[in-house]
Design a protein around this motif. Structure first.
Motif, short mmCIF file in Angstrom:
data_model
loop_
_atom_site.label_atom_id
_atom_site.label_comp_id
_atom_site.label_asym_id
_atom_site.label_seq_id
_atom_site.Cartn_x
_atom_site.Cartn_y
_atom_site.Cartn_z
N LEU A 23 0.83 -1.20 0.00
CA LEU A 23 0.00 0.00 0.00
C LEU A 23 0.87 1.25 0.00
O LEU A 23 0.63 2.19 -0.77
N LEU A 24 1.89 1.27 0.84
CA LEU A 24 2.78 2.44 0.89
C LEU A 24 3.55 2.61 -0.42
O LEU A 24 3.75 3.73 -0.87
N PHE A 25 3.98 1.50 -1.02
CA PHE A 25 4.69 1.59 -2.29
C PHE A 25 3.80 2.19 -3.38
O PHE A 25 4.25 2.96 -4.22
N THR A 26 2.52 1.85 -3.34
CA THR A 26 1.56 2.38 -4.31
C THR A 26 1.25 3.85 -4.04
O THR A 26 1.18 4.65 -4.96
N ALA A 27 1.06 4.21 -2.79
CA ALA A 27 0.64 5.56 -2.44
C ALA A 27 1.79 6.56 -2.39
O ALA A 27 1.59 7.76 -2.64
N LEU A 28 2.99 6.11 -2.04
CA LEU A 28 4.11 7.02 -1.78
C LEU A 28 4.40 8.03 -2.89
O LEU A 28 4.56 9.22 -2.60
N PRO A 29 4.46 7.65 -4.16
CA PRO A 29 4.74 8.65 -5.19
C PRO A 29 3.72 9.79 -5.21
O PRO A 29 4.08 10.96 -5.37
N PHE A 30 2.48 9.45 -5.01
CA PHE A 30 1.41 10.45 -5.03
C PHE A 30 1.41 11.29 -3.75
O PHE A 30 1.14 12.48 -3.78
N LEU A 31 1.74 10.65 -2.63
CA LEU A 31 1.84 11.39 -1.37
C LEU A 31 2.98 12.41 -1.41
O LEU A 31 2.83 13.54 -0.95
N LEU A 32 4.10 12.01 -1.98
CA LEU A 32 5.24 12.93 -2.11
C LEU A 32 4.88 14.11 -3.01
O LEU A 32 5.15 15.27 -2.66
N ALA A 33 4.29 13.83 -4.15
CA ALA A 33 3.91 14.90 -5.07
C ALA A 33 2.87 15.81 -4.44
O ALA A 33 2.95 17.04 -4.56
N TRP A 34 1.90 15.23 -3.73
CA TRP A 34 0.87 16.02 -3.04
C TRP A 34 1.49 16.92 -1.98
O TRP A 34 1.13 18.09 -1.86
N ALA A 35 2.42 16.38 -1.20
CA ALA A 35 3.05 17.16 -0.13
C ALA A 35 3.80 18.36 -0.70
O ALA A 35 3.72 19.47 -0.17
N ILE A 36 4.52 18.15 -1.78
CA ILE A 36 5.25 19.25 -2.41
C ILE A 36 4.28 20.29 -2.95
O ILE A 36 4.44 21.49 -2.73
N ALA A 37 3.27 19.83 -3.68
CA ALA A 37 2.29 20.77 -4.26
C ALA A 37 1.56 21.54 -3.17
O ALA A 37 1.34 22.75 -3.30
N THR A 38 1.18 20.86 -2.12
CA THR A 38 0.47 21.53 -1.03
C THR A 38 1.35 22.58 -0.37
O THR A 38 0.90 23.69 -0.10
N ALA A 39 2.59 22.25 -0.12
CA ALA A 39 3.51 23.21 0.50
C ALA A 39 3.70 24.45 -0.37
O ALA A 39 3.79 25.57 0.14
N LEU A 40 3.72 24.26 -1.68
CA LEU A 40 3.90 25.38 -2.60
C LEU A 40 2.69 26.30 -2.69
O LEU A 40 2.81 27.46 -3.10
N THR A 41 1.53 25.83 -2.29
CA THR A 41 0.30 26.63 -2.42
C THR A 41 -0.15 27.26 -1.10
O THR A 41 -1.29 27.70 -1.01
N ARG A 42 0.72 27.32 -0.13
CA ARG A 42 0.42 27.94 1.17
C ARG A 42 -0.90 27.41 1.75
O ARG A 42 -1.90 28.13 1.80
N PRO A 43 -0.90 26.18 2.20
CA PRO A 43 -2.14 25.55 2.63
C PRO A 43 -2.87 26.27 3.75
O PRO A 43 -4.10 26.18 3.84
#
Length: 111
Positions: A23-43
């Motif tokens: 599950l983590l192997f499947t989700a991790l790429p999307f979680l990393l991309a989401w975390a970066i995108a979220t940080a860039l948009t001043r959540p």
């Protein structure tokens, strides 16, 4: 959390197992991309904003997640890309829409 739900449903649909590592192997790429995108948009300011912050987070999560998935040795067939884009649009943008409705309702009650 919604990205983990997306990954879990995908693994269940394709009978890939429900082990935590998979599950983590499947989700991790999307979680990393989401975390970066979220940080860039001043959540702290844009948590309920669909446009433009939500759309940016969604697009970066999809594109970055797919790129990282391939970089980590996974696959990204065209059908998977479409399903990913659609499912994450519903989950990520839908969550923002629900949050915006709740906040709007609270503001109306206060005034």
């Amino acid at each position: 959390m919604l990205i983990v739900v997306f990954a879990a449903q995908g693994r269940k649909t394709h009978e890939s197992g429900t082990d935590l590592g998979g599950l983590l192997f499947t989700a991790l790429p999307f979680l990393l991309a989401w975390a970066i995108a979220t940080a860039l948009t001043r959540p702290h300011r844009t948590w309920a904003q669909i446009w433009p912050a939500g759309v940016v987070v969604w697009l970066v999560t999809v594109a970055g997640g797919l790129a990282l998935r391939v970089a980590f040795g996974g696959t990204a067939a065209l059908a998977f890309q479409w399903v990913t884009a659609g499912a994450l649009a519903v989950l990520l943008l839908g969550r923002r829409a629900v949050t915006a409705l709740i906040l709007r309702s609270r503001r109306r009650r206060r005034s």
